[in-house]
Design an enzyme around this catalytic site. Sequence first.
Site, PDB file in Angstrom:
ATOM      1  CE  LYS A  52      -7.615   1.298   3.216  1.00 37.12           C
ATOM      2  NZ  LYS A  52      -6.611   1.964   3.989  1.00 37.12           N
ATOM      3  CB  CYS A  75      -4.966  -1.532   4.330  1.00 37.10           C
ATOM      4  SG  CYS A  75      -4.233  -1.200   5.821  1.00 37.10           S
ATOM      5  CD  GLU A 114      -2.854   1.179   2.646  1.00 36.36           C
ATOM      6  OE1 GLU A 114      -3.821   1.779   2.419  1.00 36.36           O
ATOM      7  OE2 GLU A 114      -2.560   0.758   3.467  1.00 36.36           O
TER       8      GLU A 114
END
Length: 300
Positions: free
Chosen positions: A131, A173, A48
């Site tokens: 995301k 994440c 990331e």
Amino acid sequence: MAKLLKQPLKLALIQLASTADKTHNLAHARTKVLEAARAGARVVVLPECFNSPYGTKYFAQYSETLLPSPPSEKQSPSFHALSAMAKEGGVYLVGGSIPERGPASDNDGKSLYNTSLTFSPKGELLATHRKVHLFDIDIPGKIKFKESEVLSPGNKITIVDLPEYGKIAIAICYDIRFPELATIAARKGAFLLLYPGAFNLTTGALHWELLARARATDNQVYVGLCSPARDMEAEYNAWGHSMVVDPNAAVLEQLDEKEGTVYAELKGERVEEVRSGIPLRDQRRFDVYPDVSEGGKFEE
């Protein structure tokens, strides 16, 4: 039934040490990607925010314009660098994530995203994942972080078909904490869930391995977590410990906090063996609860 993973696959997760110098970060990533390709990896993953420091105050400064696609090299040097790395190495490349600047009209002018780009061995863009779940947490005395102060969320589940191997799913994440994404991807045929992620020292110690093994247990698929290397001089200290977990939740390989590369051989027979021993897929009770894979928005 056809195998989810059609043939053995060597996976590489690159735990990269990034700096505030984007040009250096891209060149360093290239070195490591080509090193993994020479080692036989066919799918290579970066962390990331691999091209920049991680932090809300950095997203705008390091952001790049990706749309309309393909962007110019001036608009997105990272897009072109990733495409070139994938082509030069002859690998499928999951480019961790980069800060993306979308149209000013997006989300009431809040136009920054945390975005992952996946390229083919020919350097072609295969998928874009923004995301979905933003990292907004407050653990008293430990860490407070609010991505939503500057970022907007994506709104699609990302599944990518690699013709020689099968389907993989990509999220970023904090997305790993929401099992619905993983469940849907697995039920749609993914053999591997990939999460570029920069967990911190608090949440990493608590939940990094736990979540990787939980998603593998839930779905009986391989799981890969790719972190930045830890830099204690940076404002945000990543947990590190990039790892690959097998369909039975065994940790196959794991790094410590320093820069390095995790390699793992993935085999379709292992998925089938685990699923035949504990046949969760056939035992679900959709007469009692809904099948979440019947809904959802997809990037395929």
